[in-house]
Write a protein that holds these residues in place. Sequence first.
Motif, PDB file in Angstrom:
ATOM      1  N   ILE A  54      -1.511  10.229   2.122  1.00  0.00           N
ATOM      2  CA  ILE A  54      -1.229  10.711   0.775  1.00  0.00           C
ATOM      3  C   ILE A  54      -2.489  11.368   0.222  1.00  0.00           C
ATOM      4  CG2 ILE A  54      -0.462  10.126  -1.548  1.00  0.00           C
ATOM      5  CD1 ILE A  54       0.843   7.615  -0.415  1.00  0.00           C
ATOM      6  N   CYS A  55      -2.407  12.656  -0.053  1.00  0.00           N
ATOM      7  CA  CYS A  55      -3.509  13.375  -0.694  1.00  0.00           C
ATOM      8  C   CYS A  55      -3.271  13.298  -2.192  1.00  0.00           C
ATOM      9  CB  CYS A  55      -3.563  14.815  -0.189  1.00  0.00           C
ATOM     10  SG  CYS A  55      -3.902  14.906   1.589  1.00  0.00           S
ATOM     11  N   ALA A  56      -4.009  12.434  -2.842  1.00  0.00           N
ATOM     12  CA  ALA A  56      -3.681  11.974  -4.186  1.00  0.00           C
ATOM     13  C   ALA A  56      -4.772  12.311  -5.195  1.00  0.00           C
ATOM     14  CB  ALA A  56      -3.466  10.455  -4.165  1.00  0.00           C
TER      15      ALA A  56
ATOM     16  N   LEU B 142       1.528  -3.667  -1.535  1.00  0.00           N
ATOM     17  CA  LEU B 142       1.520  -3.913  -0.099  1.00  0.00           C
ATOM     18  C   LEU B 142       1.889  -5.362   0.172  1.00  0.00           C
ATOM     19  CD1 LEU B 142      -1.828  -2.217   1.017  1.00  0.00           C
ATOM     20  CD2 LEU B 142       0.479  -1.299   1.328  1.00  0.00           C
ATOM     21  N   ALA B 143       2.602  -5.569   1.255  1.00  0.00           N
ATOM     22  CA  ALA B 143       2.828  -6.936   1.709  1.00  0.00           C
ATOM     23  C   ALA B 143       1.562  -7.431   2.412  1.00  0.00           C
ATOM     24  CB  ALA B 143       4.005  -6.974   2.671  1.00  0.00           C
ATOM     25  N   PRO B 144       1.333  -8.747   2.435  1.00  0.00           N
ATOM     26  CA  PRO B 144       0.154  -9.257   3.136  1.00  0.00           C
ATOM     27  C   PRO B 144       0.128  -8.782   4.589  1.00  0.00           C
ATOM     28  CG  PRO B 144       1.163 -10.993   1.829  1.00  0.00           C
ATOM     29  CD  PRO B 144       2.097  -9.816   1.766  1.00  0.00           C
ATOM     30  N   GLY B 145      -0.996  -8.214   5.003  1.00  0.00           N
ATOM     31  CA  GLY B 145      -1.140  -7.719   6.363  1.00  0.00           C
ATOM     32  C   GLY B 145      -0.612  -6.313   6.587  1.00  0.00           C
ATOM     33  N   GLU B 146       0.047  -5.723   5.578  1.00  0.00           N
ATOM     34  CA  GLU B 146       0.588  -4.368   5.738  1.00  0.00           C
ATOM     35  C   GLU B 146      -0.535  -3.334   5.665  1.00  0.00           C
ATOM     36  OE1 GLU B 146       3.789  -1.340   3.541  1.00  0.00           O
ATOM     37  OE2 GLU B 146       3.351  -3.330   2.700  1.00  0.00           O
ATOM     38  N   LYS B 147      -0.457  -2.317   6.524  1.00  0.00           N
ATOM     39  CA  LYS B 147      -1.466  -1.249   6.493  1.00  0.00           C
ATOM     40  C   LYS B 147      -1.231  -0.361   5.274  1.00  0.00           C
ATOM     41  CE  LYS B 147      -4.005  -0.232  10.559  1.00  0.00           C
ATOM     42  NZ  LYS B 147      -4.825   0.865  11.050  1.00  0.00           N
ATOM     43  N   PRO B 148      -2.299  -0.024   4.579  1.00  0.00           N
ATOM     44  CA  PRO B 148      -2.141   0.887   3.443  1.00  0.00           C
ATOM     45  C   PRO B 148      -1.985   2.324   3.908  1.00  0.00           C
ATOM     46  CG  PRO B 148      -4.441   0.373   3.742  1.00  0.00           C
ATOM     47  CD  PRO B 148      -3.690  -0.458   4.762  1.00  0.00           C
ATOM     48  N   PRO B 149      -1.519   3.204   3.037  1.00  0.00           N
ATOM     49  CA  PRO B 149      -1.549   4.622   3.384  1.00  0.00           C
ATOM     50  C   PRO B 149      -2.991   5.092   3.518  1.00  0.00           C
ATOM     51  CG  PRO B 149      -0.256   4.214   1.370  1.00  0.00           C
ATOM     52  CD  PRO B 149      -1.009   2.957   1.682  1.00  0.00           C
ATOM     53  N   GLN B 150      -3.165   6.209   4.204  1.00  0.00           N
ATOM     54  CA  GLN B 150      -4.478   6.850   4.244  1.00  0.00           C
ATOM     55  C   GLN B 150      -4.552   7.828   3.068  1.00  0.00           C
ATOM     56  OE1 GLN B 150      -7.387   6.537   6.372  1.00  0.00           O
ATOM     57  NE2 GLN B 150      -7.983   7.556   4.463  1.00  0.00           N
ATOM     58  N   PHE B 151      -5.307   7.449   2.039  1.00  0.00           N
ATOM     59  CA  PHE B 151      -5.477   8.323   0.886  1.00  0.00           C
ATOM     60  C   PHE B 151      -6.608   9.316   1.149  1.00  0.00           C
ATOM     61  CE2 PHE B 151      -3.549   4.538  -1.109  1.00  0.00           C
ATOM     62  CZ  PHE B 151      -2.527   5.134  -1.826  1.00  0.00           C
ATOM     63  N   VAL B 152      -6.415  10.549   0.705  1.00  0.00           N
ATOM     64  CA  VAL B 152      -7.456  11.572   0.734  1.00  0.00           C
ATOM     65  C   VAL B 152      -7.576  12.132  -0.674  1.00  0.00           C
ATOM     66  CG1 VAL B 152      -8.316  13.677   1.812  1.00  0.00           C
ATOM     67  CG2 VAL B 152      -6.822  12.141   3.111  1.00  0.00           C
ATOM     68  N   LEU B 153      -8.797  12.148  -1.203  1.00  0.00           N
ATOM     69  CA  LEU B 153      -9.053  12.570  -2.577  1.00  0.00           C
ATOM     70  C   LEU B 153      -9.806  13.893  -2.571  1.00  0.00           C
ATOM     71  CD1 LEU B 153     -10.246   9.115  -3.957  1.00  0.00           C
ATOM     72  CD2 LEU B 153      -7.989  10.140  -4.277  1.00  0.00           C
TER      73      LEU B 153
END
Length: 375
Positions: free
Chosen positions: A341-343, A49-60
């Motif tokens: 991302i369902c990871a 991720l770049a600084p300040g970038e929102k991450p993906p929403q991971f679902v486990l």
Amino acid sequence: MAAISLFVSGCAPSFKAEAAPLESTSTTPAVVAPVLPTRVPSNVPMRKLAPGEKPPQFVLFSFDGVGVSPNWDEFLKAAEESGARFTALMTGLYFLTDRASKRYRGPGHLPGESALPFGGTRKEVREQIGYLNRTWYAGHEMGTHFVGHFCAGTKYPGKDWTAGDWKNELNQFFSLMQNWRRNTGINDGPDLAFGPGAVKGGRTQCLEGSPEKLFPALRAHQMTWDSSMPAAKPGIYWPSKTRGIWEFPVPYVYSPALKARQTALDFNFWMTYNGAKNTPKQAPKISRMVRGTYNYMYKRAYAGNRAPIVVANHFNDWSGSAFNPATWQFMRDVCGNPETICATYTDLVSWLELQDPAVLKELQGLPPVAVDAKS
């Protein structure tokens, strides 16, 4: 093994036109190697991720003690349709036929004792291997749910186990997994498509055990993650690494339908709803309640800190199969959404460890998403 091409880029072999083809004089039939399926690749983009970038929403999504069930087919179908990956947590008992049960001896118990049934007949164990292979080739992760499933109420439950007991239990899990043919006398059918190195984490029976006792055993088996601990605080928050293991706690959240906080595990939903009483006629209502809670968790996290959401489930038919439909419907609800991302746990661990330490520390420092009655 792939066939070797006769052609190299820019260079083709030449042959004399008059040369007659060679004829084989061998009478031995050619041996054709079986063509094995190709495993579906990871769905997690491995980039920083770049600084300040929102991450993906991971679902486990993870399933405790996977055993042969129509629900397994339904989750494989839902995952294929939605692009999801999930983690199948294997119970070592299912690698043993009933006749071979004494090959297992749990800590503080006699040979052949367990709190759950063993794998049944040879035919049933072969079917289990087939499902595990199918799941592996579909790109899902294989984890451990340990072996004997000794919870509180048995004579020596996991909550009382020492670090040595957990190591013993894992030693037996991996031995049962590797030696399932020798233990059961099954000589036909496919081999297991993966080995012990594929198992990088798991969940203990009934969420029992402590990091102080459990994690040394995990590290001794080169494992990297755990998802056994109930969340230490309400809400959804970013995981951290403790004692060398990434811990993904089962979240403690508010359910709008239940108007109560609880650990977001299917059995816990059932307990909160009616004390885990079997009420098949109420299955549709229970299913809507569970699905609604999961979607509520997702919406809050997606709009908030984007912390990974743990969905802990069993392949069960409790109360008229109230819980599995809610979970595979939720999988279809969210796994195709943008920036979602369902990871698998292992893929998420790889993603976390790829991030710049300062960026990761910032994510871990975000306050938990307040999934409660006031939010």
